[in-house]
Design an enzyme around this catalytic site. Structure first.
Site, mmCIF file in Angstrom:
data_model
loop_
_atom_site.group_PDB
_atom_site.id
_atom_site.type_symbol
_atom_site.label_atom_id
_atom_site.label_comp_id
_atom_site.label_asym_id
_atom_site.label_seq_id
_atom_site.Cartn_x
_atom_site.Cartn_y
_atom_site.Cartn_z
ATOM 1 N N CYS A 283 0.825 -1.203 0.000
ATOM 2 C CA CYS A 283 0.000 0.000 0.000
ATOM 3 C C CYS A 283 0.867 1.264 0.000
ATOM 4 O O CYS A 283 1.456 1.608 -1.012
ATOM 5 C CB CYS A 283 -0.975 -0.043 1.179
ATOM 6 S SG CYS A 283 -2.365 1.096 0.992
ATOM 7 N N GLN A 287 3.701 2.795 -2.816
ATOM 8 C CA GLN A 287 3.857 4.160 -3.326
ATOM 9 C C GLN A 287 5.257 4.695 -3.041
ATOM 10 O O GLN A 287 5.854 5.391 -3.881
ATOM 11 C CB GLN A 287 2.792 5.057 -2.691
ATOM 12 C CG GLN A 287 1.372 4.683 -3.082
ATOM 13 C CD GLN A 287 0.325 5.197 -2.114
ATOM 14 O OE1 GLN A 287 0.604 6.071 -1.280
ATOM 15 N NE2 GLN A 287 -0.884 4.665 -2.201
ATOM 16 N N GLY A 327 -6.029 5.926 -1.556
ATOM 17 C CA GLY A 327 -6.526 7.076 -2.295
ATOM 18 C C GLY A 327 -5.486 7.645 -3.235
ATOM 19 O O GLY A 327 -5.776 8.591 -3.978
ATOM 20 N N PHE A 328 -4.256 7.104 -3.183
ATOM 21 C CA PHE A 328 -3.178 7.530 -4.076
ATOM 22 C C PHE A 328 -2.675 6.314 -4.845
ATOM 23 O O PHE A 328 -2.889 5.174 -4.432
ATOM 24 C CB PHE A 328 -2.027 8.140 -3.274
ATOM 25 C CG PHE A 328 -2.373 9.445 -2.602
ATOM 26 C CD1 PHE A 328 -2.081 10.662 -3.203
ATOM 27 C CD2 PHE A 328 -2.994 9.459 -1.351
ATOM 28 C CE1 PHE A 328 -2.409 11.860 -2.587
ATOM 29 C CE2 PHE A 328 -3.322 10.650 -0.734
ATOM 30 C CZ PHE A 328 -3.025 11.858 -1.348
ATOM 31 N N HIS A 378 -3.900 -5.248 -0.080
ATOM 32 C CA HIS A 378 -3.617 -5.814 1.236
ATOM 33 C C HIS A 378 -3.663 -7.343 1.229
ATOM 34 O O HIS A 378 -4.704 -7.949 1.465
ATOM 35 C CB HIS A 378 -4.616 -5.272 2.261
ATOM 36 C CG HIS A 378 -4.379 -3.844 2.616
ATOM 37 N ND1 HIS A 378 -3.587 -3.460 3.683
ATOM 38 C CD2 HIS A 378 -4.784 -2.701 2.032
ATOM 39 C CE1 HIS A 378 -3.535 -2.147 3.734
ATOM 40 N NE2 HIS A 378 -4.255 -1.654 2.742
ATOM 41 N N GLU A 380 -2.591 -9.317 3.416
ATOM 42 C CA GLU A 380 -2.792 -9.914 4.742
ATOM 43 C C GLU A 380 -4.251 -10.271 4.982
ATOM 44 O O GLU A 380 -4.577 -10.989 5.929
ATOM 45 C CB GLU A 380 -2.277 -8.970 5.835
ATOM 46 C CG GLU A 380 -3.207 -7.850 6.243
ATOM 47 C CD GLU A 380 -3.289 -6.744 5.212
ATOM 48 O OE1 GLU A 380 -4.316 -6.027 5.183
ATOM 49 O OE2 GLU A 380 -2.331 -6.580 4.421
#
Length: 414
Positions: A283, A287, A327-328, A378, A380
């Site tokens: 996540c 980035q 959101g990015f 994600h 996990e």
């Protein structure tokens, strides 16, 4: 909220016993108070999971965000002490359509409403969440505020506040783009997760330094299930402190905020890559790998949040149903292997390894010449499907194929 015959926006009626949701663009929704009373503001986003609300609420990546649940019935299974992903609820506010009046689950230890009250989470219920989400999909996520109880009253006159005064509070809330938030959600002290399951009580197969940028509790657990000893370290950890742990690999977690504002973490990650440590990011970590390699990042119109996002692994052709909260995204070319832009290809070749099948957003990066990869979603699976659990095996394989001794010998030879 609706338009009258003249085409102007009609402001709905509300009183002191209501809860009012005010959006940055002036839209207003009047519902009933849920959870704590008061005022909260933040970026309003929506999550599409039909279950897993406890994991959503306690995900640090939702820091300073008001979360709208698209599934109408929330709270049926109550809350328990096993499912939280961190030590507290992180959402700024919570919006649901029909909160369950009853709790019915053998694991339940309390109700969601009581848990929200205990944690001071101002929430709202009984609005048309479908209408709200359709608006956010077309207009994009934005700042918003929930007002209930005394927050609906003017403290000087005791009368109801008007929408304009509440809208002013909303517009005074910082935009998510440009915010650096990972330090406020990170652990302040290092802690260690020992191998578990079939590896419990045994010497670890690998040692991982996991940089906590908003880590979810299930993530180090997934590594521990595979025989890893995981040292979860604060976001302020230096490269020298990571080196002192003598890890087999380094992990960067999920987290909130704008990756463009994470300069210190990008600098740290580049030192990790320079040293040859096997690297895995999830996540926010994806980035940061993208930015470390020289790619840009950008803000999505309404983001990906839920546990039903289809992602294609371009290395295998396999399609996975995955859990998301971002959101990015990374701005990198899809379908080709390119030189990483940073310092004229210092880190060698890289390609996009995963894409979201809904909108072709980059969901993973794979380095060719250095032992580093990452995914935007994600694996996990807390909450969510287990389709992507193999990525933790891939990280272990990366550590196996790039042992400490080889890195030490490489350093000595330079």
């Amino acid at each position: 909220m609706s338009q009258n015959e003249s085409g102007t926006i009609a402001i709905p009626m509300y009183d002191k016993d209501d809860a009012v949701l005010v959006l940055e663009d002036g839209q207003v929704y009047v519902g009933e108070p849920y959870g704590a009373l008061g005022k909260t503001t933040g970026e309003i986003v929506f999550a599409t999971g039909m279950t897993g609300y406890q994991e959503t609420l306690t995900d640090p990546s939702y820091d300073r965000q008001i979360v709208v649940q698209t599934f109408p019935h929330i709270g049926d299974t109550g809350v328990n002490s096993e499912d939280p992903e961190s030590s507290r609820i992180w959402v700024a506010g919570y919006v649901v359509r029909d909160p369950s009046p009853n709790v019915s689950n053998w694991r339940a230890e309390g109700s969601l409403d009581d848990d929200l009250k205990k944690n001071g989470i101002v929430s709202l219920s009984h609005i048309d969440t479908r209408k709200l989400v359709r608006h956010l999909r077309s207009a994009g996520v934005m700042r918003a505020g929930i007002f209930s109880g005394d927050a609906l009253l003017n403290p000087e006159t005791g009368k109801l506040r008007d929408i304009d005064s509440m809208l002013e509070d909303v517009k005074n809330t910082p935009q998510m783009q440009g915010l650096s938030l990972y330090d406020e959600v990170s652990t302040k002290e290092m802690y260690t997760i020992e191998p578990c399951g079939e590896y419990e009580g045994k010497e670890p197969l690998y040692t991982v330094a996991a940089v906590d940028l908003g880590i979810k509790g299930m993530t180090p657990h997934r590594m521990a299930e595979r025989g890893c000893r995981v040292h979860v370290v604060p976001s302020t950890t230096t490269f020298e402190q990571i080196e002192a742990l003598n890890p087999d690999g380094v992990f960067f977690s999920n987290g909130p905020g704008d990756p463009e504002q994470a300069g210190p973490e990008i600098e740290l990650l580049r030192k990790v890559l320079d040293a040859g440590y096997p690297f895995f990011g999830i996540c926010f970590g994806n980035q940061l790998l993208g930015r470390s390699l020289g790619f840009g990042t950008y803000k999505l119109k309404f983001g990906h949040r839920g546990i039903n996002q289809p992602v294609k692994d371009l290395t295998t052709g396999k399609v996975e149903v995955t859990a998301h909260n971002h959101g990015f995204a990374v701005d990198a070319p899809i379908g080709e292997t390119v030189d990483a832009p940073f310092e004229n290809g210092k880190y060698g070749k890289v390609f996009v390894s995963h894409i979201d099948l809904n909108d072709d957003v980059v969901e993973g990066l794979q380095c060719v010449d250095i032992p580093a990869f990452s995914v935007q979603y994600h694996p996990e699976a807390a909450a969510g499907p287990h389709d992507a659990a193999y990525l933790f095996d891939r990280f272990c394989e990366l550590m196996k194929n790039n042992p400490r001794d080889a890195r030490a010998n490489s350093k000595e030879g330079k």
